[in-house]
Design a protein around this motif. Structure first.
Motif, mmCIF file in Angstrom:
data_model
loop_
_atom_site.group_PDB
_atom_site.id
_atom_site.type_symbol
_atom_site.label_atom_id
_atom_site.label_comp_id
_atom_site.label_asym_id
_atom_site.label_seq_id
_atom_site.Cartn_x
_atom_site.Cartn_y
_atom_site.Cartn_z
ATOM 1 N N ARG A 59 -2.742 -21.706 38.548
ATOM 2 C CA ARG A 59 -3.327 -21.125 39.762
ATOM 3 C C ARG A 59 -3.260 -19.606 39.721
ATOM 4 O O ARG A 59 -2.196 -19.040 39.458
ATOM 5 N N THR A 60 -4.392 -18.939 39.964
ATOM 6 C CA THR A 60 -4.377 -17.487 40.054
ATOM 7 C C THR A 60 -4.324 -17.065 41.519
ATOM 8 O O THR A 60 -3.932 -17.845 42.392
ATOM 9 N N GLN A 61 -4.716 -15.828 41.795
ATOM 10 C CA GLN A 61 -4.674 -15.274 43.149
ATOM 11 C C GLN A 61 -5.907 -14.410 43.373
ATOM 12 O O GLN A 61 -6.638 -14.100 42.427
ATOM 13 N N PRO A 62 -6.179 -13.987 44.609
ATOM 14 C CA PRO A 62 -7.329 -13.100 44.846
ATOM 15 C C PRO A 62 -7.281 -11.881 43.929
ATOM 16 O O PRO A 62 -6.228 -11.265 43.770
ATOM 17 N N PRO A 63 -8.416 -11.538 43.302
ATOM 18 C CA PRO A 63 -8.434 -10.471 42.291
ATOM 19 C C PRO A 63 -8.358 -9.068 42.905
ATOM 20 O O PRO A 63 -9.326 -8.581 43.478
ATOM 21 N N LEU A 64 -7.212 -8.426 42.743
ATOM 22 C CA LEU A 64 -6.992 -7.097 43.330
ATOM 23 C C LEU A 64 -6.377 -6.113 42.339
ATOM 24 O O LEU A 64 -5.957 -5.022 42.720
ATOM 25 N N TYR A 65 -6.333 -6.486 41.070
ATOM 26 C CA TYR A 65 -5.733 -5.641 40.035
ATOM 27 C C TYR A 65 -6.474 -4.305 39.926
ATOM 28 O O TYR A 65 -5.864 -3.233 39.878
ATOM 29 N N SER A 66 -7.808 -4.341 39.901
ATOM 30 C CA SER A 66 -8.559 -3.094 39.764
ATOM 31 C C SER A 66 -8.323 -2.186 40.962
ATOM 32 O O SER A 66 -8.271 -0.954 40.821
ATOM 33 N N SER A 67 -8.185 -2.778 42.141
ATOM 34 C CA SER A 67 -7.932 -1.972 43.341
ATOM 35 C C SER A 67 -6.596 -1.253 43.248
ATOM 36 O O SER A 67 -6.465 -0.108 43.690
ATOM 37 N N LEU A 68 -5.599 -1.925 42.671
ATOM 38 C CA LEU A 68 -4.300 -1.276 42.482
ATOM 39 C C LEU A 68 -4.434 -0.087 41.544
ATOM 40 O O LEU A 68 -3.866 0.988 41.802
ATOM 41 N N LEU A 69 -5.197 -0.250 40.453
ATOM 42 C CA LEU A 69 -5.404 0.877 39.529
ATOM 43 C C LEU A 69 -6.084 2.047 40.233
ATOM 44 O O LEU A 69 -5.680 3.202 40.078
ATOM 45 N N ILE A 70 -7.126 1.742 41.007
ATOM 46 C CA ILE A 70 -7.840 2.793 41.738
ATOM 47 C C ILE A 70 -6.899 3.518 42.693
ATOM 48 O O ILE A 70 -6.910 4.756 42.793
ATOM 49 N N LEU A 115 -3.997 4.153 31.469
ATOM 50 C CA LEU A 115 -5.174 3.663 32.181
ATOM 51 C C LEU A 115 -6.048 2.812 31.260
ATOM 52 O O LEU A 115 -6.555 1.755 31.664
ATOM 53 N N ARG A 116 -6.213 3.236 30.020
ATOM 54 C CA ARG A 116 -7.018 2.481 29.055
ATOM 55 C C ARG A 116 -6.425 1.088 28.837
ATOM 56 O O ARG A 116 -7.154 0.084 28.815
ATOM 57 N N SER A 117 -5.107 1.027 28.685
ATOM 58 C CA SER A 117 -4.464 -0.270 28.415
ATOM 59 C C SER A 117 -4.661 -1.233 29.581
ATOM 60 O O SER A 117 -4.814 -2.448 29.381
ATOM 61 N N HIS A 118 -4.672 -0.712 30.800
ATOM 62 C CA HIS A 118 -4.851 -1.579 31.971
ATOM 63 C C HIS A 118 -6.312 -1.932 32.201
ATOM 64 O O HIS A 118 -6.627 -3.070 32.575
ATOM 65 N N LEU A 119 -7.207 -0.992 31.971
ATOM 66 C CA LEU A 119 -8.627 -1.286 32.147
ATOM 67 C C LEU A 119 -9.079 -2.377 31.178
ATOM 68 O O LEU A 119 -9.883 -3.249 31.531
ATOM 69 N N LYS A 120 -8.551 -2.369 29.967
ATOM 70 C CA LYS A 120 -8.858 -3.440 29.006
ATOM 71 C C LYS A 120 -8.481 -4.809 29.572
ATOM 72 O O LYS A 120 -9.227 -5.781 29.434
ATOM 73 N N ILE A 121 -7.324 -4.866 30.217
ATOM 74 C CA ILE A 121 -6.847 -6.161 30.713
ATOM 75 C C ILE A 121 -7.576 -6.558 31.994
ATOM 76 O O ILE A 121 -7.796 -7.749 32.234
ATOM 77 N N VAL A 122 -7.962 -5.604 32.815
ATOM 78 C CA VAL A 122 -8.808 -5.911 33.976
ATOM 79 C C VAL A 122 -10.105 -6.576 33.508
ATOM 80 O O VAL A 122 -10.548 -7.601 34.065
ATOM 81 N N ASP A 144 -15.228 -0.817 40.647
ATOM 82 C CA ASP A 144 -14.041 -0.093 40.167
ATOM 83 C C ASP A 144 -14.125 0.157 38.662
ATOM 84 O O ASP A 144 -13.820 1.261 38.183
ATOM 85 N N VAL A 145 -14.514 -0.873 37.910
ATOM 86 C CA VAL A 145 -14.621 -0.716 36.452
ATOM 87 C C VAL A 145 -15.670 0.341 36.124
ATOM 88 O O VAL A 145 -15.452 1.216 35.268
ATOM 89 N N ALA A 146 -16.799 0.286 36.821
ATOM 90 C CA ALA A 146 -17.849 1.293 36.609
ATOM 91 C C ALA A 146 -17.314 2.695 36.893
ATOM 92 O O ALA A 146 -17.550 3.638 36.115
ATOM 93 N N HIS A 147 -16.590 2.828 37.989
ATOM 94 C CA HIS A 147 -16.035 4.132 38.378
ATOM 95 C C HIS A 147 -15.042 4.646 37.340
ATOM 96 O O HIS A 147 -15.108 5.819 36.931
ATOM 97 N N LEU A 148 -14.139 3.792 36.895
ATOM 98 C CA LEU A 148 -13.112 4.222 35.938
ATOM 99 C C LEU A 148 -13.733 4.605 34.599
ATOM 100 O O LEU A 148 -13.331 5.598 33.978
ATOM 101 N N ILE A 149 -14.721 3.821 34.143
ATOM 102 C CA ILE A 149 -15.386 4.154 32.881
ATOM 103 C C ILE A 149 -16.118 5.494 33.001
ATOM 104 O O ILE A 149 -16.055 6.343 32.099
ATOM 105 N N LYS A 150 -16.787 5.687 34.128
ATOM 106 C CA LYS A 150 -17.565 6.914 34.316
ATOM 107 C C LYS A 150 -16.664 8.144 34.450
ATOM 108 O O LYS A 150 -16.911 9.185 33.812
ATOM 109 N N GLU A 151 -15.622 8.029 35.263
ATOM 110 C CA GLU A 151 -14.801 9.188 35.595
ATOM 111 C C GLU A 151 -13.794 9.557 34.510
ATOM 112 O O GLU A 151 -13.461 10.728 34.335
#
Length: 623
Positions: free
Chosen positions: A247-258, A271-278, A392-399
């Motif tokens: 069982r997983t949970q509501p997806p909020l990992y990217s929000s935590l990174l942001i 940040l790169r290591s976490h974005l890969k896993i997101v 969030d992924v789009a934002h992190l890749i761009k910024e």
């Protein structure tokens, strides 16, 4: 000003006089005189302490001194007279976060494995075979401590294998990090009470509170443990116990990174290591067709596993089991035992539990919205969360990565993630938006129609920024008043409840109950669309409720509230965590603590002053 007191003597006299119901607290329910005279041991100067709040503060200060084995000690009258808002916030920041912090290592393991959920004499700790460093570390620790048994999870375990672990349930290891002299567990913050493990979506909201309190390292540690779980268990778990592996949970990992990078960008490598896993989680947990991705192009909650979830207490499903027990001519307890052991199988009942397990994956356990239907729904909450993932992924890749992000031989661009988000937004508007009700509903993709349950999740698109300005206006002006009560918003409207049979249990995520995550997502959503005055009002309502209950009930900060009576006295389903303590509340409750700190960071000074006076929302806001 400080008074020198005989701590144990004053403590006993205070309780004898004021704790008339003998619950080891001083609350508004006690019938004492609500007036106590302190006498300084040295100067004989007197100080009168009056009222429930100040007397309970005195009790708490005395309790802390007693725990330190101080016989004659000084009590700071400034602490007793401290304004409620400042006292609650200070204790959360200085005490509660530390009290709720855990590690799974030599220092912290005992606190985790020897709790009320542990039934065997020798608790089990599970470590993934993928975690070579962890396996070696805990093998050595097992020899040294002898108070736990180590089990190794195979690298590619099956759902059937997880079922076998119910005979020996245990805690799941989390990340380790190399410190100067030894390996240590990466810390995590538990919700509190019986929830003595790392919970998925709780951890995100806790992280928000930690960041407000400038505890950035602890928020980053939550991200590290999210990453660890995805790598070693395939998903961010409902919680790190063996029976949650499916069982997983509501997806909020990217929000935590942001949120973390708003306070501090740790390093591009981090940040790169976490974005890969997101991105890994997005692809492997959420976007596998036929599992959590449906033919509509939208997602659902869909937990694995078969039959009754292991973690519930005996009797929880009596209303569900009763007709089946009659069908098989068995006493209900015997039927429950046979069904849990899978010596008796019923296909119809198994399908019910597919939905039940999926509902628990959603975090909303339980709600009539998801009973016996959850896995059939493109729910508005999970699709709002995933829309924000894509943005969030789009934002992190761009910024941070110049618009291009490479994982092995796959290249991702910010533009393609923007396109994913645009596709999802269009689908949500097509299938989930209801113009007549001005509300978002879950879409039943099996029966090809909206499921018109009026839930607080209808406001999640405000938080995710996927609404148009017109939709946001309708949500705020037409829909929000249907959820608002004195102390915030309820989990559903009252109008949704009569649609269900009166003999079913009252569900804790429905009307009239109020929860911190619903409030926090609403506040941010209102701010996103520039409804700043309404955001102030909604923050005030919730913080008033927390403050009022803490003032009247010895500092109690619980898991949830009954908004119909503006009280922590909740008797639906599981009761209320955070209310059982002696003399002093030491930890509050994770996401309610976070909501208090986050809310105070939004609230203006005028409202903070009114909060200290416990001015009712009705006196401040027009209904």
């Amino acid at each position: 000003m400080k008074f020198l007191l005989n701590i144990d003597k004053v403590f006993r006299e205070l309780l004898l006089q004021e704790d008339t119901d003998n619950d080891k607290k001083i609350t508004k329910d006690d019938n004492g005189p609500k007036k106590f005279v302190l006498v300084d041991e040295k100067s004989k100067q007197e100080q009168v302490i009056e009222g429930t709040y100040h007397l309970s503060n005195l009790l708490q200060e005395l309790a802390m001194l007693r725990e330190s084995n101080i016989q004659i000690g000084e009590v700071d009258l400034n602490r007793i007279q401290e304004k409620p808002v400042e006292r609650i916030s200070r204790k959360i920041k200085e005490d509660y976060w530390d009290e709720l912090t855990r590690t799974i290592d030599k220092k912290g393991l005992t606190q985790i494995i020897e709790d009320e959920k542990t039934s065997s004499k020798v608790p089990t700790l599970y470590v993934s075979a993928k975690d070579k460093k962890g396996v070696d570390y805990f093998r050595e620790l097992e020899k040294e401590l002898i108070n736990f048994k180590l089990e190794i999870l195979p690298e590619n375990y099956s759902v059937e294998y997880v079922d076998t672990l119910n005979a020996k349930p245990g805690i799941l290891a989390l990340a380790l990090e190399q410190k100067l002299y030894s390996l240590q567990g990466v810390p995590f913050v538990v919700p509190g009470g019986r929830f003595n493990e790392m919970y998925g979506w709780d951890s995100y909201f806790i992280g928000v509170g930690l960041l407000v309190d400038n505890q950035i390292e602890k928020a980053m540690a939550i991200a590290e443990n999210f990453k660890y779980q995805i790598i070693h268990y395939g998903k961010i778990l409902n919680a790190n116990r063996s029976y949650y592996l499916t069982r997983t949970q509501p997806p909020l990992y990217s929000s935590l990174l942001i949120d973390i990078v708003k306070y501090k960008v740790p390093s591009l490598d981090w940040l790169r290591s976490h974005l890969k896993i997101v991105i890994l989680e997005y692809n492997t947990v959420w976007m596998v067709q036929g599992n959590r991705l449906t033919e509509t192009g939208l997602n659902r909650y869909k937990a694995d596993g078969v039959g009754m979830p292991f973690e519930v207490e005996p009797g929880h499903f009596d209303d569900v089991f009763e007709p089946y027990a009659k069908k098989y001519k068995l006493p209900i307890r015997e039927f429950e035992k046979k069904y849990l052991e899978r010596t008796l199988v019923d296909v119809e009942l198994d399908l019910y539990f597919v939905h039940d397990r999926s509902m628990r994956e959603s975090g909303h356990d339980t709600t009539n919205r998801f009973i016996n239907t959850c896995a059939n729904l493109n729910s508005i909450d999970v699709n709002s969360f995933l829309y924000k993932y894509e943005k969030d992924v789009a934002h992190l890749i761009k910024e941070y990565f110049n618009g291009i992000f490479q994982i092995e031989d796959v290249i991702y661009t910010a533009d393609e993630w923007e396109q994913k988000a645009l596709f999802r937004k269009d689908k949500i508007n097509e299938l989930c938006w209801n113009e007549e009700s001005s509300m978002y509903f879950d879409y039943d993709f099996v029966n090809k129609k909206q499921f018109p349950f009026e839930a607080a999740a209808t406001f999640f698109p405000l938080w995710a920024k996927l609404c148009s300005e017109e939709q946001a206006k309708k949500l705020v002006e037409i829909v929000l008043p249907q959820f608002v009560m004195s102390g915030g918003i309820t989990g559903s409207t009252q109008a949704s409840i009569p649609n269900f049979p009166k003999d079913v249990p009252q569900r804790q995520w429905d009307y009239p109950f109020g929860w911190a995550p619903h409030q926090m997502l609403l506040w941010e959503g209102l701010i996103n669309y520039n409804y700043l005055d309404k955001a102030q009002e909604m923050v005030y309502r919730w913080l008033w409720l927390i403050t009022k209950n803490a003032v009247e009930y010895n500092g109690t900060i619980p898991e949830k509230f009954d908004l119909e009576i503006s009280s922590h006295k909740v008797f639906a389903e599981y009761g209320n965590v955070g209310t059982k303590f002696d003399y002093i509340a030491k930890e509050g409750f994770g996401w309610v603590n976070a909501s208090y700190q986050y809310g105070l960071s939004i609230l203006n000074d005028n409202f903070k002053n009114e909060l200290n006076k416990l001015t009712s929302p009705e006196d401040l806001f027009e209904q």
